[in-house]
Structure formats: C-alpha cells, structure tokens
Design a protein around this motif. Structure first.
Motif, PDB file in Angstrom:
ATOM      1  N   LEU A  37      79.193  33.722  33.369  1.00  0.00           N
ATOM      2  CA  LEU A  37      79.027  34.631  32.241  1.00  0.00           C
ATOM      3  C   LEU A  37      79.999  35.788  32.431  1.00  0.00           C
ATOM      4  CD1 LEU A  37      77.230  35.802  29.873  1.00  0.00           C
ATOM      5  CD2 LEU A  37      75.756  36.701  31.653  1.00  0.00           C
ATOM      6  N   SER A  38      80.631  36.213  31.350  1.00  0.00           N
ATOM      7  CA  SER A  38      81.498  37.390  31.445  1.00  0.00           C
ATOM      8  C   SER A  38      81.120  38.377  30.360  1.00  0.00           C
ATOM      9  CB  SER A  38      82.975  37.010  31.326  1.00  0.00           C
ATOM     10  OG  SER A  38      83.239  36.416  30.089  1.00  0.00           O
ATOM     11  N   GLN A  39      81.201  39.638  30.704  1.00  0.00           N
ATOM     12  CA  GLN A  39      80.890  40.731  29.777  1.00  0.00           C
ATOM     13  C   GLN A  39      81.915  41.824  30.037  1.00  0.00           C
ATOM     14  OE1 GLN A  39      78.438  40.885  27.456  1.00  0.00           O
ATOM     15  NE2 GLN A  39      79.081  42.903  26.821  1.00  0.00           N
ATOM     16  N   ASP A  40      82.722  42.128  29.028  1.00  0.00           N
ATOM     17  CA  ASP A  40      83.808  43.096  29.169  1.00  0.00           C
ATOM     18  C   ASP A  40      84.702  42.680  30.344  1.00  0.00           C
ATOM     19  OD1 ASP A  40      82.983  44.618  26.952  1.00  0.00           O
ATOM     20  OD2 ASP A  40      81.526  45.682  28.190  1.00  0.00           O
ATOM     21  N   ASN A  70      88.322  39.258  25.943  1.00  0.00           N
ATOM     22  CA  ASN A  70      87.200  40.138  25.609  1.00  0.00           C
ATOM     23  C   ASN A  70      87.478  41.604  25.911  1.00  0.00           C
ATOM     24  OD1 ASN A  70      85.368  38.238  24.683  1.00  0.00           O
ATOM     25  ND2 ASN A  70      84.516  37.860  26.700  1.00  0.00           N
ATOM     26  N   CYS A  71      88.182  41.844  26.981  1.00  0.00           N
ATOM     27  CA  CYS A  71      88.345  43.193  27.507  1.00  0.00           C
ATOM     28  C   CYS A  71      89.512  43.927  26.841  1.00  0.00           C
ATOM     29  CB  CYS A  71      88.571  43.099  29.010  1.00  0.00           C
ATOM     30  SG  CYS A  71      88.444  44.668  29.838  1.00  0.00           S
ATOM     31  N   ARG A  72      89.308  45.183  26.560  1.00  0.00           N
ATOM     32  CA  ARG A  72      90.376  46.004  25.979  1.00  0.00           C
ATOM     33  C   ARG A  72      91.473  46.220  27.011  1.00  0.00           C
ATOM     34  NH1 ARG A  72      89.158  47.525  21.073  1.00  0.00           N
ATOM     35  NH2 ARG A  72      90.776  49.106  20.926  1.00  0.00           N
ATOM     36  N   ARG A  73      92.701  46.249  26.526  1.00  0.00           N
ATOM     37  CA  ARG A  73      93.868  46.420  27.401  1.00  0.00           C
ATOM     38  C   ARG A  73      93.755  47.675  28.264  1.00  0.00           C
ATOM     39  NH1 ARG A  73      98.506  43.729  26.357  1.00  0.00           N
ATOM     40  NH2 ARG A  73      99.769  45.523  26.914  1.00  0.00           N
ATOM     41  N   THR A  74      93.283  48.768  27.665  1.00  0.00           N
ATOM     42  CA  THR A  74      93.200  50.030  28.404  1.00  0.00           C
ATOM     43  C   THR A  74      92.219  49.940  29.576  1.00  0.00           C
ATOM     44  OG1 THR A  74      91.598  50.830  26.775  1.00  0.00           O
ATOM     45  CG2 THR A  74      93.901  51.473  26.441  1.00  0.00           C
ATOM     46  N   ALA A  75      91.180  49.118  29.461  1.00  0.00           N
ATOM     47  CA  ALA A  75      90.223  48.949  30.557  1.00  0.00           C
ATOM     48  C   ALA A  75      90.863  48.247  31.752  1.00  0.00           C
ATOM     49  CB  ALA A  75      89.001  48.170  30.084  1.00  0.00           C
ATOM     50  N   ARG A  82      98.400  48.371  19.036  1.00  0.00           N
ATOM     51  CA  ARG A  82      97.628  48.438  17.801  1.00  0.00           C
ATOM     52  C   ARG A  82      97.291  47.050  17.263  1.00  0.00           C
ATOM     53  NH1 ARG A  82     100.884  51.160  13.794  1.00  0.00           N
ATOM     54  NH2 ARG A  82     101.012  52.700  15.435  1.00  0.00           N
ATOM     55  N   GLN A  83      98.254  46.111  17.304  1.00  0.00           N
ATOM     56  CA  GLN A  83      98.038  44.788  16.730  1.00  0.00           C
ATOM     57  C   GLN A  83      97.130  43.893  17.587  1.00  0.00           C
ATOM     58  OE1 GLN A  83     100.873  45.994  17.896  1.00  0.00           O
ATOM     59  NE2 GLN A  83     102.059  44.461  18.983  1.00  0.00           N
ATOM     60  N   CYS A  84      96.969  44.222  18.861  1.00  0.00           N
ATOM     61  CA  CYS A  84      96.098  43.426  19.737  1.00  0.00           C
ATOM     62  C   CYS A  84      95.486  44.344  20.798  1.00  0.00           C
ATOM     63  CB  CYS A  84      96.893  42.298  20.395  1.00  0.00           C
ATOM     64  SG  CYS A  84      95.867  41.278  21.481  1.00  0.00           S
ATOM     65  N   PRO A  85      94.262  44.791  20.590  1.00  0.00           N
ATOM     66  CA  PRO A  85      93.641  45.708  21.551  1.00  0.00           C
ATOM     67  C   PRO A  85      93.194  45.045  22.854  1.00  0.00           C
ATOM     68  CG  PRO A  85      92.102  45.202  19.791  1.00  0.00           C
ATOM     69  CD  PRO A  85      93.408  44.534  19.429  1.00  0.00           C
ATOM     70  N   THR A  86      93.083  43.702  22.874  1.00  0.00           N
ATOM     71  CA  THR A  86      92.665  42.995  24.084  1.00  0.00           C
ATOM     72  C   THR A  86      93.889  42.529  24.864  1.00  0.00           C
ATOM     73  OG1 THR A  86      92.495  40.913  22.863  1.00  0.00           O
ATOM     74  CG2 THR A  86      90.482  42.233  23.072  1.00  0.00           C
TER      75      THR A  86
END
Length: 165
Positions: A37-40, A70-75, A82-86
């Motif tokens: 299972l993965s979350q963020d 699933n995870c945002r690039r900044t994390a 802008r066009q792809c936050p993950t």
C-alpha cells in the motif's frame, strides 16, 4: 500510526495489511490478499512479501511506482511544474498497469544481462502468472513490457506508454 492517518480508507487497508501479515482475521470483508500500500510518499509492504515465490513480483518496486504518480514533486525535493504537479504524469486508468509493468520490468532486468535474455525472461513471464488485477489489461501490459525489453531505456517506454494521451 492508524490514528494519525487522514484517510479512513487508508487506515482501514493499513490495519488489514498488518492483520494479514500476522495471519489474523481482517476487519470487514475485503477480498484478496493485501501485500502493499502506498500513501503520498510512504510505502507499506506486508511481511508476506518476503514469502513471495513469483520471480516477477516485487511489491516494493510496485508501491514505489505508485509514489511516483501520487506524490507531489515538491515533497520529493523536485521543482514544481504547473502542467504536472506529481513526479510522473501517469494516466489515472493506467496507474496499476504502470506499477505492475515497473515491477515486472525491474525483475526482468535483475535476472537478465542482455537483450536476448531479457526477451527470454519476458517469454517466461508471459507463460506464468500475470497481474491478478482487473484494472490491468493484460494485452496492453505485455505490449508495454515487450517494448521496454527491446528499448535502450525501458523505464522511459513504460512511463511514456502509461502517460495521458
């Protein structure tokens, strides 16, 4: 850990993942064995993973692949786009195909040193168990793996084939 999980469905699945690893009775009546299972940016893998005998299974890679879409690039310490936050732009309906393809491709690379042996490993995989998930079209999955095995950069092929149109 369960009390701090913001999503009730994830807490429920995580509890069942743990109960499965102990051989205990599950909460509710979920079908199928849950091994990952993965979350963020966090992955959870059951102890049952280490009992796996399928040579093309790698739940750690599978769950890590999910983190990438699933995870945002900044994390992950990457600059925001802008066009792809993950980290990777994977079509929603292709997410399981992407994760299973990454899983099998990583195992093929681990057991084969050259193009011919990678192709032979893919043929063995075709004759064995394919992903037991109704969200994965086996024909598309095998086409993606065949393209990855032939390519110089198979990872890029998998990502491109699973990207939004």
């Amino acid at each position: 850990m369960l009390t701090t999980e913001p999503w009730l469905s994830t807490a429920w699945r995580l509890a069942n993942l743990y109960l499965d690893s102990l051989g205990a009775q599950r909460l509710g009546s979920q079908d199928g064995e849950l091994v990952g299972l993965s979350q963020d940016a966090t992955c959870f893998v059951s102890l049952a993973y280490f009992d796996q005998t399928d040579p093309f299974a790698d739940y750690v890679v599978h769950e890590a692949a999910h983190v990438l879409h699933n995870c945002r690039r900044t994390a992950l310490g990457l600059p925001e786009r802008r066009q792809c936050p993950t980290a990777l732009d994977i079509a929603f309906h292709q997410r399981e195909t992407f994760a299973y393809a990454c899983e099998a491709y990583s195992r093929i690379l681990a057991m084969a040193q050259d193009g011919e042996s990678r192709h032979a490993a893919l043929e063995r995989h075709k004759a064995s168990e394919l992903p037991p998930d109704e969200r994965v079209d086996h024909g598309t999955y095998l086409e993606i793996l065949a393209e990855a095995v032939r390519a110089r950069n198979g990872w890029r092929c998998i990502t491109k084939r699973c990207a939004p149109s």
